[in-house]
Design a protein around this motif. Structure first.
Motif, PDB file in Angstrom:
ATOM      1  N   TYR A 164     -37.665 -27.613 -23.583  1.00  0.00           N
ATOM      2  CA  TYR A 164     -36.371 -28.517 -23.695  1.00  0.00           C
ATOM      3  C   TYR A 164     -35.959 -29.344 -22.776  1.00  0.00           C
ATOM      4  CZ  TYR A 164     -31.180 -28.200 -23.767  1.00  0.00           C
ATOM      5  OH  TYR A 164     -29.680 -28.481 -23.717  1.00  0.00           O
ATOM      6  N   TYR A 165     -36.018 -29.038 -21.475  1.00  0.00           N
ATOM      7  CA  TYR A 165     -36.055 -29.844 -20.439  1.00  0.00           C
ATOM      8  C   TYR A 165     -36.627 -31.061 -20.417  1.00  0.00           C
ATOM      9  CZ  TYR A 165     -35.008 -31.566 -15.761  1.00  0.00           C
ATOM     10  OH  TYR A 165     -34.451 -32.310 -14.596  1.00  0.00           O
ATOM     11  N   ALA A 166     -37.979 -30.684 -20.501  1.00  0.00           N
ATOM     12  CA  ALA A 166     -39.063 -31.754 -20.291  1.00  0.00           C
ATOM     13  C   ALA A 166     -38.889 -32.780 -21.253  1.00  0.00           C
ATOM     14  CB  ALA A 166     -40.517 -31.180 -20.382  1.00  0.00           C
ATOM     15  N   ASP A 167     -38.461 -32.367 -22.422  1.00  0.00           N
ATOM     16  CA  ASP A 167     -38.191 -33.196 -23.678  1.00  0.00           C
ATOM     17  C   ASP A 167     -37.105 -34.165 -23.367  1.00  0.00           C
ATOM     18  OD1 ASP A 167     -38.646 -31.434 -26.893  1.00  0.00           O
ATOM     19  OD2 ASP A 167     -39.959 -32.498 -25.733  1.00  0.00           O
ATOM     20  N   LYS A 168     -35.948 -33.646 -23.160  1.00  0.00           N
ATOM     21  CA  LYS A 168     -34.907 -34.141 -22.491  1.00  0.00           C
ATOM     22  C   LYS A 168     -35.152 -35.227 -21.454  1.00  0.00           C
ATOM     23  CE  LYS A 168     -31.438 -32.355 -24.586  1.00  0.00           C
ATOM     24  NZ  LYS A 168     -30.089 -32.176 -24.858  1.00  0.00           N
ATOM     25  N   MET A 169     -35.943 -35.049 -20.517  1.00  0.00           N
ATOM     26  CA  MET A 169     -36.162 -35.921 -19.507  1.00  0.00           C
ATOM     27  C   MET A 169     -37.335 -36.706 -19.519  1.00  0.00           C
ATOM     28  SD  MET A 169     -33.530 -34.960 -17.220  1.00  0.00           S
ATOM     29  CE  MET A 169     -34.300 -36.055 -15.654  1.00  0.00           C
ATOM     30  N   GLY A 170     -37.862 -36.616 -20.742  1.00  0.00           N
ATOM     31  CA  GLY A 170     -39.158 -37.454 -20.920  1.00  0.00           C
ATOM     32  C   GLY A 170     -40.490 -37.160 -20.180  1.00  0.00           C
ATOM     33  N   LEU A 171     -40.385 -35.828 -19.774  1.00  0.00           N
ATOM     34  CA  LEU A 171     -41.551 -35.538 -19.017  1.00  0.00           C
ATOM     35  C   LEU A 171     -42.724 -34.836 -19.577  1.00  0.00           C
ATOM     36  CD1 LEU A 171     -39.526 -33.611 -16.225  1.00  0.00           C
ATOM     37  CD2 LEU A 171     -40.242 -35.620 -15.503  1.00  0.00           C
ATOM     38  N   ASP A 172     -43.868 -35.153 -19.030  1.00  0.00           N
ATOM     39  CA  ASP A 172     -45.023 -34.491 -19.205  1.00  0.00           C
ATOM     40  C   ASP A 172     -45.011 -32.934 -18.975  1.00  0.00           C
ATOM     41  OD1 ASP A 172     -48.678 -35.120 -19.295  1.00  0.00           O
ATOM     42  OD2 ASP A 172     -47.567 -33.315 -20.120  1.00  0.00           O
ATOM     43  N   PRO A 173     -44.814 -32.019 -19.783  1.00  0.00           N
ATOM     44  CA  PRO A 173     -44.847 -30.549 -19.487  1.00  0.00           C
ATOM     45  C   PRO A 173     -45.885 -30.275 -18.365  1.00  0.00           C
ATOM     46  CG  PRO A 173     -44.645 -30.634 -21.626  1.00  0.00           C
ATOM     47  CD  PRO A 173     -44.820 -32.176 -21.333  1.00  0.00           C
ATOM     48  N   LYS A 174     -47.117 -30.876 -18.212  1.00  0.00           N
ATOM     49  CA  LYS A 174     -48.229 -30.554 -17.455  1.00  0.00           C
ATOM     50  C   LYS A 174     -47.658 -31.000 -15.950  1.00  0.00           C
ATOM     51  CE  LYS A 174     -52.025 -32.095 -19.730  1.00  0.00           C
ATOM     52  NZ  LYS A 174     -51.516 -32.351 -21.207  1.00  0.00           N
ATOM     53  N   ASP A 175     -46.666 -31.940 -15.759  1.00  0.00           N
ATOM     54  CA  ASP A 175     -46.368 -32.140 -14.680  1.00  0.00           C
ATOM     55  C   ASP A 175     -45.213 -31.336 -13.942  1.00  0.00           C
ATOM     56  OD1 ASP A 175     -46.860 -35.865 -15.407  1.00  0.00           O
ATOM     57  OD2 ASP A 175     -48.275 -34.314 -14.734  1.00  0.00           O
ATOM     58  N   VAL A 176     -44.783 -30.501 -14.945  1.00  0.00           N
ATOM     59  CA  VAL A 176     -43.693 -29.704 -14.335  1.00  0.00           C
ATOM     60  C   VAL A 176     -44.133 -28.332 -13.659  1.00  0.00           C
ATOM     61  CG1 VAL A 176     -41.423 -28.477 -15.185  1.00  0.00           C
ATOM     62  CG2 VAL A 176     -41.952 -30.455 -16.201  1.00  0.00           C
ATOM     63  N   PHE A 177     -43.623 -28.195 -12.493  1.00  0.00           N
ATOM     64  CA  PHE A 177     -43.880 -27.137 -11.627  1.00  0.00           C
ATOM     65  C   PHE A 177     -42.661 -26.105 -11.683  1.00  0.00           C
ATOM     66  CE2 PHE A 177     -46.961 -24.964  -9.017  1.00  0.00           C
ATOM     67  CZ  PHE A 177     -46.279 -24.476  -7.805  1.00  0.00           C
ATOM     68  N   THR A 178     -42.685 -25.066 -12.058  1.00  0.00           N
ATOM     69  CA  THR A 178     -41.406 -24.236 -12.066  1.00  0.00           C
ATOM     70  C   THR A 178     -41.767 -23.268 -11.151  1.00  0.00           C
ATOM     71  OG1 THR A 178     -41.356 -24.920 -14.437  1.00  0.00           O
ATOM     72  CG2 THR A 178     -39.829 -23.046 -13.468  1.00  0.00           C
ATOM     73  N   VAL A 179     -40.408 -22.964 -10.115  1.00  0.00           N
ATOM     74  CA  VAL A 179     -40.597 -22.244  -9.152  1.00  0.00           C
ATOM     75  C   VAL A 179     -39.190 -21.033  -9.638  1.00  0.00           C
ATOM     76  CG1 VAL A 179     -40.309 -21.616  -6.835  1.00  0.00           C
ATOM     77  CG2 VAL A 179     -41.658 -23.461  -7.608  1.00  0.00           C
ATOM     78  N   SER A 180     -39.353 -19.973  -9.252  1.00  0.00           N
ATOM     79  CA  SER A 180     -38.311 -18.995  -9.360  1.00  0.00           C
ATOM     80  C   SER A 180     -38.111 -18.100  -8.225  1.00  0.00           C
ATOM     81  CB  SER A 180     -38.193 -18.066 -10.425  1.00  0.00           C
ATOM     82  OG  SER A 180     -39.167 -17.015 -10.473  1.00  0.00           O
ATOM     83  N   ILE A 181     -37.067 -18.282  -7.721  1.00  0.00           N
ATOM     84  CA  ILE A 181     -36.633 -17.396  -6.233  1.00  0.00           C
ATOM     85  C   ILE A 181     -35.971 -16.065  -6.523  1.00  0.00           C
ATOM     86  CG2 ILE A 181     -35.736 -17.402  -4.108  1.00  0.00           C
ATOM     87  CD1 ILE A 181     -35.832 -20.551  -3.995  1.00  0.00           C
ATOM     88  N   MET A 182     -36.461 -15.015  -6.520  1.00  0.00           N
ATOM     89  CA  MET A 182     -36.038 -13.720  -6.999  1.00  0.00           C
ATOM     90  C   MET A 182     -35.775 -12.813  -5.776  1.00  0.00           C
ATOM     91  SD  MET A 182     -35.783 -14.059 -10.128  1.00  0.00           S
ATOM     92  CE  MET A 182     -35.317 -15.654 -10.387  1.00  0.00           C
ATOM     93  N   PRO A 183     -34.912 -11.616  -5.986  1.00  0.00           N
ATOM     94  CA  PRO A 183     -34.856 -10.700  -5.282  1.00  0.00           C
ATOM     95  C   PRO A 183     -35.872  -9.619  -5.138  1.00  0.00           C
ATOM     96  CG  PRO A 183     -33.357 -10.197  -7.132  1.00  0.00           C
ATOM     97  CD  PRO A 183     -34.253 -11.491  -7.066  1.00  0.00           C
ATOM     98  N   CYS A 184     -37.028  -9.988  -6.032  1.00  0.00           N
ATOM     99  CA  CYS A 184     -37.752  -9.153  -6.795  1.00  0.00           C
ATOM    100  C   CYS A 184     -39.308  -9.252  -6.617  1.00  0.00           C
ATOM    101  CB  CYS A 184     -37.615  -9.265  -8.226  1.00  0.00           C
ATOM    102  SG  CYS A 184     -38.541  -8.195  -9.232  1.00  0.00           S
ATOM    103  N   THR A 185     -40.155  -8.251  -6.255  1.00  0.00           N
ATOM    104  CA  THR A 185     -41.553  -8.477  -6.008  1.00  0.00           C
ATOM    105  C   THR A 185     -42.154  -8.531  -7.429  1.00  0.00           C
ATOM    106  OG1 THR A 185     -41.599  -6.261  -5.475  1.00  0.00           O
ATOM    107  CG2 THR A 185     -41.574  -7.727  -3.720  1.00  0.00           C
ATOM    108  N   SER A 186     -41.602  -7.844  -8.229  1.00  0.00           N
ATOM    109  CA  SER A 186     -42.272  -7.495  -9.474  1.00  0.00           C
ATOM    110  C   SER A 186     -42.391  -8.691 -10.425  1.00  0.00           C
ATOM    111  CB  SER A 186     -41.266  -6.355 -10.396  1.00  0.00           C
ATOM    112  OG  SER A 186     -42.158  -5.962 -11.365  1.00  0.00           O
TER     113      SER A 186
END
Lengths: 167, 553, 582
Positions: free
Chosen positions: C335-357
């Motif tokens: 969805y986002y990559a589409d909207k922004m015209g990005l190549d999904p391969k270039d997107v690096f997604t990070v999540s910051i969690m309270p969780c180790t799992s």
């Protein structure tokens, strides 16, 4: 359909024997150790399932109590008593002698799987110090010079057994 | 079904025994069995058969006769003649005893006729009036060596289960506890806690189910009192448990016995079966409302399980680590139920006390230590074996009179009591009376009964290291002071033994001992420093010698 | 009530209180080590010894009950000396590696050493030589540093009912490891990280993956996007000495942008999506009737792991919806990559969690690659993030508290933010489910009955004309009773006692997660939870379906909840993975 007695595994038999005991884990482990000489890994898994005890608890118990072995011992378990009276009468010298003759350290088994050497706590025969117990046989007032003879005695016993079994 | 008639069983058995002209008692405890006493029994049976004397002679396997260093022991009692005790009997000698002593003696059986033994037999006898026997006072070991432990009838013939009958039919739990209180009986496992107090707490705890546990996890190296009692007279222990159960209101009993004591386990199992068959165990014992049952649980090689709460954890199928008290087991014990936990020897005293009265037991002993105590006297002493003495006897009398003095050419240096929780008492102080409080004041403890005699060749630093090494091996590992402190202390002793110690090390030793004594979770850690402190106090020169040079005296 | 004296000060406590509790009440300090407020006393370390007048021995304050008329001394030269020697023993059994340790500065052993002013080592070192276990790639065990306090074992066995960790051997050989010496990765371990959250020293800590993020941030071609979980915002401040529960949302967005992230999203948005999907699922199952209920939440990966291993018979009741951060991961590369015209391969997604799992979750199955690539590339914990903030020289006070996220995947409703609290998912779901079932825009908003720290919370509420019963459990030790009630009813063909069940593995919910800032107890959990509900009340929009960005997502991309596209991208499946008897 319930299994017949022949179809039950040794562990199932042990569990059944102590079915009316509350928390029978240690008694069941003793039964396994008596029949197998140690507690095999698969046995631990099976006991966990049968007795509904977490595997973690089983290993906590097996590794805590010295009596239970995790590895198969040799055919003859040589237990040198290191109680006070035996200590004073030279138990260390006996351990050293056995260790040298068999070329293993206490806690180890010979490569041919015949002998396992271990030091044990007081076996309660203090009047006969120093004492060495090999399987069910107790040797009282044993001298280091007698050690090679004792080992030879057992080696011969095993050879005869193997010969008998083969014939 | 009418309850069992104990008096009848007693009379029948006495009559049966008296029908024999001769009874041969052979010690069949683990020690003597390892010296082939079973083979001796076989040889005797063969010999008796070959002489056609099966109707005249009974061969009785018994429990420990006490003079363990000279086993296998065989005592021949020909009716009307003085009993004869033979030592170091082997099968061949046994056959000769039958042919050259008993057969002729029976042939000439006239009441006052003292049959003369041939020299070669006489040389292997032990006079029964030597100090070793004469100075002892048998209460717990009254039946040991005299009855077949695997015969309930033999036990009953010696007034066994009479105490049970008496209390069930004529006494209230409060009255029972009163007798125990009068007797002054203190825990014989080493703790020395007043038994009457413990039973009172257990009795007062309200719960629908209560337990009595018999602590047979005797682990002190060099101690085998409890094992001998279980092997020699298991019914006495069972009767003690029954009485304790009735007094405290328990429904179930557990015998916790070391797995390393297979004979004791077998004999206890048999005793329980026999008691059940004779309706002295189970539902409505002796026709009363009292129902009680027992089971046996095995230890598995953990010395720490001799400690009450660790033992309870072991029964519950967990690691044998202690827990803090309070709550005490008499309030919250096994499976959270009130539990009265007593040592084997403690319980074995109970039937005699109830039979004869608490005051009878209190006739022996000192102000705070009443009655008798079983000791395993070993080490560099001539008469090494199992003894029972009245409290208050001095250590000197025990070691020199009963023990016969040093077994080597060297003088006695010290006596070690209390096992890994105890200390040493040096030769000059051996006039100390055997007494809980006096031993403690001297820096040792009574302990469970191990008494090791050491001579001038034995190093005090070594014995301290030995016991500390034992404690370190057996530490359960739960609390830091014992788990780590013990090892650090041991390493320091090693360092000193090898001549690499410094004065600073002595300071560290003192700090470690203090922390272990004050902050360990259970008695194992709290008393682990005792051998070190005691030898350091009385034999500091041996430590200093090692620090100043590499020579140890 | 009991009256006793501690250091000659009168204290009054209820029956059953320990000497330690009495001392705390009177504001008196007794040093402790193995004791944790969450857990009963194990009485292991021996640091808390005190003297009682008339008693022969010192006793442990943590385990000894206070008694009427007792006179206690907490400090005198002998007590301090004994405690100090005990501490020296523990230090001698511990590697001397403070400077390079994960707990440098937050270690309870360091605190004690400082309290006793240890400057010289009394005893020689006895440190075992055991290798670390990082087989889970989420939690690292370093047995050399273990002080055998037993907290992790108690938590894993009694509180979480997982039994991955146990005490093995005895005496000085004692160590903590899974049964039979298998790696933690092969054990029943569900990676909840509660062991690490309770460890006083650096023996158990999170698997640090910040290096990968720094690398990606510096790589010019990478378009780095990041999301933060609800629970992070109310706990991050604690790593900087601030109060638990303080809401640092704006400052965190600000910090992330300064670090170099190209887009900053909020997992709360993903939470709103989860609600849209799950509420629709719920509505469906309500219509279907008995056999399909209850619906069980699955946004907690430790809970999912636990279920697949030990309660796979309940699998048909699991919600198929992915967890919020996994959803944003997928959407970021579609969805986002589409909207922004990005190549999904270039997107690096990070999540910051309270969780180790979550570290384990993101490669759990093929549905974690729904975008065609790994949806979430890296997941790090609050603790790792706090270190990144420090490393980048960012100071909380100087950051912008009013910063906004990239709204397309960042705008959130109050329902989304309360996901971090136990009961929050349920409450959020009910807020939307009511609307979906009855069409009522003004239905009940707050469900206080299912909030709070009680292990199992049960509530009955009306949705339309139907009586809905829900159960909320947190801490896996509390789950078995709830599941057994359900099983018993279903076996007999009866209606399930609950229609909807929420389970969080960590006590308190995600706010008590295994990756949150060090030091946790119920007071801290409560503060963090309160912080989230404050955030909820602050929001203009408090129901997921009213979130404008959510509406756009469905209008532009997904069409409607449970559509084919939604199923393809945002839903997952489960496999039974029976383990040995735990």
């Amino acid at each position: 359909m319930a299994k017949t007695k022949q179809q039950l595994s040794p562990i199932e038999i042990a569990a059944k024997k102590y079915a009316r005991y509350r928390d029978p884990l240690i008694m069941v482990l003793h039964e396994i150790q008596t029949t197998r000489g140690y507690i095999p890994r698969e046995a631990a898994f099976e006991i966990a399932k049968l007795l509904n005890v977490p595997l973690a608890r089983i290993y906590e118990v097996i590794t805590f109590y010295n009596y239970f072995r995790l590895k198969s011992p040799g055919k003859a378990v040589i237990s040198v008593c290191t109680g006070t009276a035996c200590h004073l009468k030279g138990a260390d010298k006996l351990v050293k002698e056995f260790s040298e003759e068999l070329d293993i350290e206490p806690g180890q088994t010979t490569d041919d799987g015949l002998f396992h050497l271990q030091s044990v706590r007081c076996v309660g025969c203090c009047g006969l110090a120093p004492v060495v117990v090999i399987n069910e046989k107790t040797y009282g007032k044993l001298q280091p010079s007698q050690v090679p003879h004792v080992i030879a005695e057992w080696k011969e016993k095993f050879e005869t057994e193997t010969a008998d079994a083969a014939s | 079904m009418p309850p069992v008639n104990i008096e009848k069983i007693k009379n029948d058995e006495i009559k049966r025994q008296n029908d024999f002209c001769c009874r041969i008692f052979v010690c069949a405890s683990t020690g003597c069995i390892s010296s082939q006493s079973m083979e001796v029994i076989d040889a005797l049976e063969e010999a008796v058969k070959s002489h056609d004397l099966e109707n005249e002679i009974e061969i009785v396997p018994t429990g420990c006769m006490g003079l363990c260093a000279r086993g296998p022991l065989v005592r021949v009692e020909v009716a009307g003649q003085k009993p004869v005790l033979y030592e170091t009997v082997d099968p061949m000698f046994a056959r000769l005893v039958v042919s050259e002593h008993i057969r002729p003696a029976l042939a000439k059986s006239v009441k006052d006729y003292a049959f003369k033994l041939p020299d070669f037999l006489k040389n292997r006898t032990v006079p029964l009036d030597i100090d070793f026997f004469a100075q002892q006072q048998k209460v717990v070991l009254a039946n040991a060596g005299d009855i077949d432990p695997e015969s309930i009838e033999a036990y009953i013939a010696r007034d066994g289960y009479k105490a049970l009958e008496k209390i069930l039919l004529n006494m209230s739990p409060e009255q029972i506890i009163e007798q125990i209180e009068k007797s002054g009986l203190r825990g014989r496992g080493g703790g020395g806690f007043p038994v009457a107090k413990k039973w009172t707490f257990a009795r007062q705890s309200q719960a629908e189910y209560k337990y009595v546990i018999c602590n047979g996890d005797e682990g002190d190296p060099g101690a085998y009192m409890d094992r001998s009692i279980l092997e020699a007279d298991p019914h006495a222990v069972l009767e003690g448990v029954l009485i304790a159960a009735y007094a405290t209101g328990a429904q179930e009993g557990i015998f916790y016995i070391r797995a390393e004591y297979p004979l004791a386990i077998e004999r206890m199992k048999k005793a329980i079966r026999q008691a059940k068959r004779n309706k002295l165990l189970g539902k409505n014992i002796l026709g009363t409302e009292f129902s009680f049952d027992c089971q046996i649980r095995l230890g598995a090689g953990a010395f720490v399980c001799g400690e009450e709460t660790a033992l309870i954890a072991s029964i519950e199928g967990r690691r044998g680590t202690p827990r803090p008290r309070p709550p005490y087991p008499s309030v919250k014990g096994v499976w959270d139920m009130p539990t009265c936990l007593n040592n084997v020897e403690t319980l074995a005293n109970v039937p005699s006390i109830l039979r004869n009265g608490g005051d009878w037991f209190a006739q022996w002993g000192t102000g705070s230590s009443k009655g008798t105590k079983v000791f395993a006297l070993t080490g560099k002493v001539i008469n090494s074996g199992l003894i029972e003495i009245p409290m208050g006897l001095s250590l000197r009398e025990v070691v020199e009179k009963i023990g016969g003095g040093s077994s080597t050419a060297k003088e006695i240096k010290a006596v070690q009591t209390g096992g890994p929780s105890g200390g040493v008492i040096k030769r000059e102080d051996l006039d100390l009376p055997v007494c809980y409080d006096r031993f403690q004041q001297a820096g040792s403890i009574m302990g469970s009964g191990g008494m090791i005699v050491m001579d001038q060749d034995d190093s005090m630093v070594d014995i301290a290291s030995f016991y500390l090494g034992f404690t370190v091996d057996e530490s359960c590992g739960k609390c830091a002071p014992c788990r780590i402190g013990g090892k650090q202390l041991l390493d320091l002793l090693e360092k000193i033994s090898q001549g690499k110690g410094t004065k600073k090390d002595i300071e560290s030793i003192k700090l470690l001992c203090e922390a272990m004594r004050s902050a360990s979770l259970c008695g194992l850690g709290q008393t682990a420093p005792n051998p070190v402190v005691s030898t350091l106090t009385y034999f500091e020169n041996e430590y200093l010698e090692k620090i100043n040079s590499e020579v140890c005296k | 009530m009991i009256n006793l004296k501690i250091n000659n000060i009168d204290v009054r406590v209820p029956e059953g209180a320990t000497i330690l509790e009495a001392a705390n009440k009177a504001g008196l300090w007794i040093p402790t080590l193995c004791k944790h407020p969450d857990l009963g006393p194990t009485a292991a370390c021996g640091i808390c010894v005190v003297k009682i007048k008339g008693a022969k021995n010192m006793v442990r304050a943590c385990a000894s009950p206070a008694e009427e008329g007792m006179e206690v001394t907490t400090h005198d030269p002998e007590l301090v000396r004994v405690r100090r020697t005990t501490l020296e023993m523990i230090l001698s059994n511990h590697p001397n590696e403070c400077l390079t340790c994960a707990r440098n500065g937050t270690c309870e052993l360091q605190d004690l050493a400082e309290e006793f002013s240890v400057r010289e080592r009394l005893l020689p070192p006895i440190v075992p030589d055991i290798s670390t276990d990082d087989s889970t790639r989420t939690i690292v065990l370093d047995p050399r540093k273990c002080i055998k306090c037993g907290r992790c074992v108690t938590v894993c066995q009694q509180k979480q009912d997982v039994w991955a960790l146990s005490f093995l051997e005895r005496g000085l050989e004692t160590r903590i490891a899974p049964a039979g010496d298998i790696g933690l990765g092969d054990s029943p371990c569900i990676r909840c990280g509660q062991c690490s959250a309770h460890c006083p020293v650096g023996a158990i800590y999170e698997y640090d993956e910040t290096a990968r993020i720094w690398e990606a941030l510096q790589y010019p071609k990478k378009y780095c996007v990041v999301q933060i979980a609800p629970a992070v915002r109310v706990s991050l401040g604690e790593a900087f000495g601030r109060e638990p529960g303080e809401n640092l949302t704006g400052q965190i967005y600000s910090a992330l942008r300064r670090m170099g992230f190209d887009a900053v999203f909020d997992t709360n948005f993903g939470a709103d999506v989860t609600i849209m999907e799950e509420a629709a699922e719920f509505a469906e199952r309500i219509k279907q009737g008995n056999g399909s209920l209850p619906l069980i939440t699955t946004c907690c990966p430790s809970w999912v792991d636990f279920m697949e291993k030990y309660h796979s018979d309940m699998m048909e009741h699991f919600s198929s919806c992915k967890s919020p951060h996994a959803i944003i991961g997928t959407l970021s590369k579609t969805y986002y990559a589409d909207k922004m015209g990005l190549d999904p391969k270039d997107v690096f997604t990070v999540s910051i969690m309270p969780c180790t799992s979550k570290k384990y979750e993101i490669t759990r199955s093929s549905s974690m690659f729904a975008s065609g690539l790994q949806d979430v590339d890296v997941s790090i914990t609050t603790r790792e993030f706090s270190r990144m903030v420090r490393q980048d020289g960012l100071i909380i006070e100087q950051l912008n508290a009013d910063e906004k996220p990239d709204s397309i995947l960042g705008e959130y409703s109050g329902a989304g933010t309360i996901f971090g609290a136990s009961g929050g998912v349920m409450e959020a779901a009910l807020r939307t489910a009511q609307y979906q079932i009855t069409g009522d825009e003004n239905a009940e908003l707050e469900f206080k009955e299912i909030r709070g720290l009680q292990g199992v919370k049960v509530m009955e509420t009306k949705v339309g004309d139907k009586n809905i019963r829900v159960a909320v459990a947190h801490g896996l030790g509390n789950v078995e009773t709830v599941l057994n009630e359900v099983r018993a009813a279903l076996r007999q063909g009866q209606e399930s006692p609950y229609h909807f069940v929420e389970v969080m593995a960590c006590p308190g919910g995600c706010v008590g997660g295994g990756g949150q800032a060090w030091k946790v107890d119920n007071k801290i959990r409560e503060k963090r939870i309160e912080g989230l509900y404050r955030d909820d009340r602050k929001q203009r929009i408090r129901r997921s379906y009213q979130n404008t960005s959510i509406r756009r997502l469905y209008e532009d991309f997904l069409n409607e909840p449970l559509s084919a596209k939604a199923k393809e991208l945002l839903h997952t499946s489960y496999t039974a993975r029976p383990q040995y008897q735990r």
